[in-house]
Design a protein around this motif. Structure first.
Motif, PDB file in Angstrom:
ATOM      1  N   MET A  44       0.678  -1.131   0.076  1.00  8.39           N
ATOM      2  CA  MET A  44       0.015  -0.082  -0.135  1.00  8.39           C
ATOM      3  C   MET A  44       1.059   1.356  -0.080  1.00  8.39           C
ATOM      4  SD  MET A  44      -2.848  -1.240   2.667  1.00  8.39           S
ATOM      5  CE  MET A  44      -3.668   0.204   2.862  1.00  8.39           C
ATOM      6  N   GLN A  45       1.947   1.248   0.842  1.00 15.00           N
ATOM      7  CA  GLN A  45       2.933   2.234   0.964  1.00 15.00           C
ATOM      8  C   GLN A  45       3.403   2.466  -0.605  1.00 15.00           C
ATOM      9  OE1 GLN A  45       6.124   1.640   3.935  1.00 15.00           O
ATOM     10  NE2 GLN A  45       5.255   3.464   4.933  1.00 15.00           N
TER      11      GLN A  45
ATOM     12  N   GLY B 293       1.643   5.833  -1.560  1.00 19.25           N
ATOM     13  CA  GLY B 293       2.869   6.862  -0.847  1.00 19.25           C
ATOM     14  C   GLY B 293       3.080   8.123  -1.453  1.00 19.25           C
ATOM     15  N   HIS B 294       3.264   7.992  -2.927  1.00 13.94           N
ATOM     16  CA  HIS B 294       3.545   9.256  -3.717  1.00 13.94           C
ATOM     17  C   HIS B 294       2.417  10.024  -4.238  1.00 13.94           C
ATOM     18  CE1 HIS B 294       2.572   6.280  -6.432  1.00 13.94           C
ATOM     19  NE2 HIS B 294       2.416   7.011  -7.381  1.00 13.94           N
ATOM     20  N   ILE B 295       1.055   9.613  -3.793  1.00 14.16           N
ATOM     21  CA  ILE B 295       0.021  10.412  -4.334  1.00 14.16           C
ATOM     22  C   ILE B 295      -0.291  11.586  -3.438  1.00 14.16           C
ATOM     23  CG2 ILE B 295      -2.563  10.090  -5.040  1.00 14.16           C
ATOM     24  CD1 ILE B 295      -2.022   7.218  -5.747  1.00 14.16           C
ATOM     25  N   GLU B 296      -0.175  12.543  -4.004  1.00 13.63           N
ATOM     26  CA  GLU B 296      -0.446  13.846  -3.005  1.00 13.63           C
ATOM     27  C   GLU B 296      -1.803  13.801  -2.415  1.00 13.63           C
ATOM     28  OE1 GLU B 296      -0.196  18.751  -3.645  1.00 13.63           O
ATOM     29  OE2 GLU B 296       1.197  17.408  -4.909  1.00 13.63           O
ATOM     30  N   GLU B 297      -2.956  13.392  -2.920  1.00 16.69           N
ATOM     31  CA  GLU B 297      -4.248  13.544  -2.466  1.00 16.69           C
ATOM     32  C   GLU B 297      -4.379  12.561  -1.131  1.00 16.69           C
ATOM     33  OE1 GLU B 297      -3.752  12.696  -5.894  1.00 16.69           O
ATOM     34  OE2 GLU B 297      -3.707  14.901  -6.312  1.00 16.69           O
ATOM     35  N   VAL B 298      -3.645  11.630  -1.040  1.00 14.43           N
ATOM     36  CA  VAL B 298      -3.940  10.586  -0.096  1.00 14.43           C
ATOM     37  C   VAL B 298      -2.485  10.679   1.113  1.00 14.43           C
ATOM     38  CG1 VAL B 298      -5.502   9.135  -1.266  1.00 14.43           C
ATOM     39  CG2 VAL B 298      -3.081   8.704  -1.216  1.00 14.43           C
ATOM     40  N   ALA B 299      -1.670  11.499   0.692  1.00 16.04           N
ATOM     41  CA  ALA B 299      -0.340  11.296   1.361  1.00 16.04           C
ATOM     42  C   ALA B 299      -0.606  11.662   2.766  1.00 16.04           C
ATOM     43  CB  ALA B 299       0.608  12.376   0.901  1.00 16.04           C
TER      44      ALA B 299
ATOM     45  N   LEU C 141      -0.709   4.588   8.163  1.00 17.57           N
ATOM     46  CA  LEU C 141      -0.007   3.355   7.885  1.00 17.57           C
ATOM     47  C   LEU C 141       1.220   3.259   8.603  1.00 17.57           C
ATOM     48  CD1 LEU C 141      -0.279   1.074   5.944  1.00 17.57           C
ATOM     49  CD2 LEU C 141       0.616   2.147   4.186  1.00 17.57           C
ATOM     50  N   GLU C 142       1.981   4.381   8.984  1.00 18.64           N
ATOM     51  CA  GLU C 142       3.243   4.140   9.437  1.00 18.64           C
ATOM     52  C   GLU C 142       3.260   3.813  10.969  1.00 18.64           C
ATOM     53  OE1 GLU C 142       5.495   7.763  10.032  1.00 18.64           O
ATOM     54  OE2 GLU C 142       4.826   8.269   7.724  1.00 18.64           O
ATOM     55  N   LEU C 143       2.064   3.974  11.615  1.00 17.47           N
ATOM     56  CA  LEU C 143       1.755   3.488  12.862  1.00 17.47           C
ATOM     57  C   LEU C 143       1.480   1.843  12.792  1.00 17.47           C
ATOM     58  CD1 LEU C 143       1.182   3.583  16.092  1.00 17.47           C
ATOM     59  CD2 LEU C 143      -1.170   4.257  15.680  1.00 17.47           C
ATOM     60  N   GLY C 144       0.557   1.580  11.956  1.00 13.46           N
ATOM     61  CA  GLY C 144      -0.011   0.100  11.418  1.00 13.46           C
ATOM     62  C   GLY C 144       1.286  -0.756  11.192  1.00 13.46           C
ATOM     63  N   LEU C 145       2.303  -0.224  10.453  1.00 13.86           N
ATOM     64  CA  LEU C 145       3.802  -0.865  10.259  1.00 13.86           C
ATOM     65  C   LEU C 145       4.492  -1.081  11.495  1.00 13.86           C
ATOM     66  CD1 LEU C 145       4.705   0.237   6.849  1.00 13.86           C
ATOM     67  CD2 LEU C 145       4.530  -2.010   7.421  1.00 13.86           C
TER      68      LEU C 145
END
Length: 195
Positions: free
Chosen positions: A138-139, A143-149, A155-159
Motif C-alpha cells: 500500500m505504501q 505513498g507518492h499520491i499527493e491527495e492521500v499522502a 500506515l506508519e503506525l500500523g507498520l
C-alpha cells in the motif's frame, strides 16, 4: 441540528463522506474496508443504518434516485462538517485499545495442549508477515499520491505495530520450541518439586 448522540462510527461516516464526496452506503463500506477498516473494526451493517440516522439529524443530506436502482447517495451538510470539526478538535483521553484474540489465547496458555502455543505463534508470525507485506505494498502504491499522502501517516503506525507484534510472536515461537509452554512438562516438574 438535532441533539443526536454521535459515536465513533458516526464520525467515520461523516469523515469518509467529507473526504470522498457524495457516497452510497456501499461506497462507504468499500472505502472503509480499504482504509480505516484496517485499524477500526465495526459491523458493516452500521454503514447502512448510520447514514440514515445522520441524515435525520441534519448532518447528511440524502439524494435518492427516482428510478432504476433507486440508489441513496449521502452528502455532508454544513452542520455535519461542523460536528466533524468539533470532534476533531476534542482531546483524546482514551487509552490505546488493542483487541487481540491471539493474545487472549496466549494469556491462557497454561490451559492449552502441548503444541497449541507453538501453532498459535507460527500462525501469528505468518499473519503479521502477510499484513506487513500488504501495508508495504500500500505504501509503495499510494505513498507518492499527493491527495492521500496525509492519510498514509496512519500506515506508519500500523507498520510499526505489525513489526512489534511480529517480533513478539517470533520470540514466543522460539520459547515454544524450547518447551517453555509445555503444560505437561510443567505439571511433571510441579509434581516433582512437591515430592
Amino acid at each position: 441540528m438535532s441533539t443526536v448522540r454521535l459515536s465513533t462510527t458516526s464520525y467515520v461516516v461523516l469523515g469518509m463522506i467529507a473526504l470522498r464526496g457524495p457516497s452510497t452506503s456501499y461506497d462507504l463500506k468499500r472505502a472503509i474496508g480499504r482504509s480505516v477498516g484496517y485499524f477500526w473494526n465495526f459491523p458493516h451493517a452500521q454503514l447502512y443504518s448510520e447514514p440514515k440516522r445522520l441524515e435525520e439529524a441534519g448532518l447528511l443530506e440524502l439524494d435518492e434516485e427516482d428510478s432504476g436502482r433507486r440508489r441513496k447517495t449521502f452528502s455532508i451538510t454544513d452542520a455535519g462538517r461542523k460536528a466533524l470539526r468539533d470532534w476533531m478538535a476534542e482531546p483524546v483521553n482514551e487509552h490505546f485499545e488493542l483487541r487481540d484474540v491471539a493474545e487472549i489465547k496466549l494469556f491462557f496458555s497454561e490451559l492449552a495442549g502441548p503444541d497449541d502455543v507453538a501453532r498459535l505463534a507460527k500462525e501469528q508470525v505468518e499473519q503479521h508477515e502477510r499484513r506487513i507485506a500488504e501495508y508495504e505494498e500500500m505504501q509503495r502504491r499510494f505513498g507518492h499520491i499527493e491527495e492521500v499522502a496525509g492519510r498514509m501517516i496512519t500506515l506508519e503506525l500500523g507498520l510499526g505495530m505489525e513489526y512489534a507484534a511480529l517480533e513478539f510472536w517470533r520470540r514466543v515461537r522460539e520459547r515454544a520450541a524450547r518447551g517453555e509452554f509445555d503444560t505437561e512438562k510443567r505439571s511433571r516438574q510441579d509434581q516433582t518439586s512437591k515430592s
